[in-house]
Enzyme design. Structure first.
Site, short mmCIF file in Angstrom:
data_model
loop_
_atom_site.label_atom_id
_atom_site.label_comp_id
_atom_site.label_asym_id
_atom_site.label_seq_id
_atom_site.Cartn_x
_atom_site.Cartn_y
_atom_site.Cartn_z
CD GLU A 1 10.11 12.62 12.04
OE1 GLU A 1 10.99 11.84 11.73
OE2 GLU A 1 8.91 12.31 12.05
CD GLU B 1 12.59 4.18 8.51
OE1 GLU B 1 12.48 5.07 9.38
OE2 GLU B 1 12.63 4.40 7.30
CE LYS C 1 -1.72 2.81 2.88
NZ LYS C 1 -1.74 4.05 2.08
CB CYS D 1 12.20 9.50 9.29
SG CYS D 1 12.80 8.29 8.12
#
Ligand code: ADP
Length: 493
Positions: A392, A256, A181, A290
């Site tokens: 982040e 991850e 996906k 990331c």
């Protein structure tokens, strides 16, 4: 000269080797170029029924795929790597159009994706078990490495091709079949990969591609008994909800997730080269990565010099449409992302931080969807408690945090629930090594801003993830160890 037909795909799920246009009454989603707002495609959404059909097709295809010699599976993956390299320009253009990153970065992503097909194409034939001596006479153990079953692969929009390649190549090399996906914002390069894999010899059903909503597709993948491994690259919050959804079926997970990477500048660092590499790192995909540097720790007595150098570099950047010549940074993925970055910077400024450099040159460029752009910005005076430093950022913002002693910098760098990447810059190799070892991160770049390669395992510690992609380790995510304890055959019967 031999030419290949242009990249071609239908904007629809790819199941059992064919495009499956959803029936009437379905609700397609739109994919737009974030730089210009231009409509690229209306994509047929895979609903729960289509995802279930994809899983069941993958389970059927699994019997033949796992029986194929590993070397033959590997050849298909290596042919895919070659095809990607041959069609680098077309893939890069499509990637820039749907994701926004500058063309050269997109071309680099195509090479990076190809490197995973190449690597796992080679690794496929190195999966083997062992015979272990039994403590009792006349018996032996066979330890086998078997494909786990159908793998559910879920990827984000920042590296639409490479994040998929890492997972698809590892799963297929292991002998698993897979249902992938892609992210809703960037499903097109994923769909364009389907005919490339088919032309490389991949049998129908071995890889199914189901564009759709994460909150719909994820739970179906997590609940279906044929799916034995779930591999996600995404936010920590999504990883956590996928773990919950996967818990009743005891699914294996490879995650991850988010990061909050420290970037420590040692007192003896060459600030010219630090500036150069830091700006490259932060402008890479406009900071929507990331592993990007999120907190820049600079010695207090060198901060002024760093600000001066960074300001000059930021002012010279070209921000615009990634398909235009010489662009250093493209748009963010959508305007909500820009709003989010703006609010973090504004909060930091309200709490005492200061914007010391900003590049808004894109505002005067005609034809751009300006609301999707976020200005490259340097913020000084950032403290550990500001949201800019705690979470982040996912934008082209460089927050500077000053420090007085190195042990203090290392302690502050580790004071986060995340542990994906970290960077350390300086000249004394012993000091660099010591700081790198003290940092709690899955990967540390020493005087290097882009250390990720197919040859090494990449995965986070703490809340940044479970498991690894790439290296020898990447394929193990899709293998399970089984043991047969049996009588040892003898020549005398
Ligand atoms: P990002 O912030 O990078 O978009 P997300 O975690 O939101 O990260 O998305 C990463 C991928 O996870 C996307 O393909 C998204 O559709 C998918 N996703 C989102 N929610 C879920 C969920 N509840 N279960 C499984 N996948 C999800």
């Amino acid at each position: 000269m031999k030419t290949s037909p242009p990249l071609w795909f239908e904007p629809a799920p790819w199941i059992d080797g064919a495009w499956r246009q959803p029936g009437r009454g379905s609700d397609p989603f739109t994919v737009r170029n974030p730089a210009t707002g231009a409509l690229l495609a209306e994509v047929g959404r895979a609903d729960a029924g289509a995802v279930t059909a994809a899983i069941e097709g993958a389970a059927r295809a699994g019997r033949g795929w796992r029986e194929l010699p590993a070397a033959a599976r590997g050849e298909i993956l290596k042919r895919t790597a070659a095809a990607l390299r041959a069609r680098r320009d077309e893939f890069a253009r499509l990637l820039t159009a749907e994701q926004g990153k500058p063309y050269l970065q997109a071309a680099g992503e195509v090479d990076y994706a190809a490197s995973f097909f190449q690597w796992f194409g080679e690794e496929a034939r190195r999966v083997h078990g062992r015979i272990v001596p039994h403590p009792e006479a006349g018996r032996e153990f066979l330890v086998e490495q078997c494909p786990a079953g159908v793998a559910g692969l879920i990827t984000p929009w920042n590296f639409p091709l490479a994040q998929g390649a890492k997972k698809v190549a590892a799963a297929l090399a292991a002998g698993c079949t897979a249902v992938w996906k892609p992210a809703e914002a960037t499903p097109l390069v994923a769909l364009a990969l389907a005919p490339i894999l088919a032309a490389a010899g991949l049998p129908a059903g071995v890889l199914q591609i189901v564009p759709g909503k994460g909150s719909v597709v994820g739970p179906v993948l997590a609940a279906h008994p044929h799916v034995r491994v779930l591999s996600l690259t995404g936010s920590t919050a999504t990883g956590s909800s996928l773990m919950v959804a996967a818990a009743p079926g005891i699914k294996r997970l490879s995650l991850e997730l988010g990061g909050n990477a420290p970037f420590i500048i040692l007192p003896d660092a060459d600030l010219g080269s630090v500036t150069d590499q830091l700006v490259q790192l932060k402008m890479f995909v406009s900071g929507q990565v990331c592993v990007t540097a999120n907190r820049i720790f600079v010695p207090a007595d060198r901060e002024a010099e760093l600000i001066e150098r960074l300001s000059a570099r930021i002012a010279g950047l070209k921000v615009g449409d990634g398909l235009a010549e010489g662009v250093d940074a493209g748009p963010l993925i959508h305007m909500d992302a820009c709003r989010d970055v703006r609010s973090r910077v504004a909060e930091a400024v309200a709490a005492g931080a200061k914007i010391v450099a900003e590049n808004r040159s894109f505002e005067s460029t005609p034809g751009l969807c300006v609301e999707n752009f976020s200005p490259p910005t340097v913020v000084a005076g950032v403290t550990d408690s500001m949201r800019l430093a705690r979470e982040e950022i996912f934008g082209p913002v460089i927050p500077l945090l000053s420090y007085r002693t190195l042990p203090e910098a290392v302690e502050r760098a580790n004071a986060t629930p995340y542990g994906l990447a970290a960077y350390v810059y300086g000249t004394d190799l012993g000091r660099l090594r010591a700081v790198a070892s003290a940092l709690e991160a899955g990967i540390v770049g020493v005087n290097e801003w882009r250390p990720l390669k197919a040859e090494i395992p990449f995965g986070g510690v703490k809340q940044s993830g479970i498991g690894a992609e790439g290296g020898e380790e990447g394929i193990r995510e899709f293998l399970e160890t089984r043991v047969i304890s049996m009588p040892k055959p003898g020549v005398d019967g």
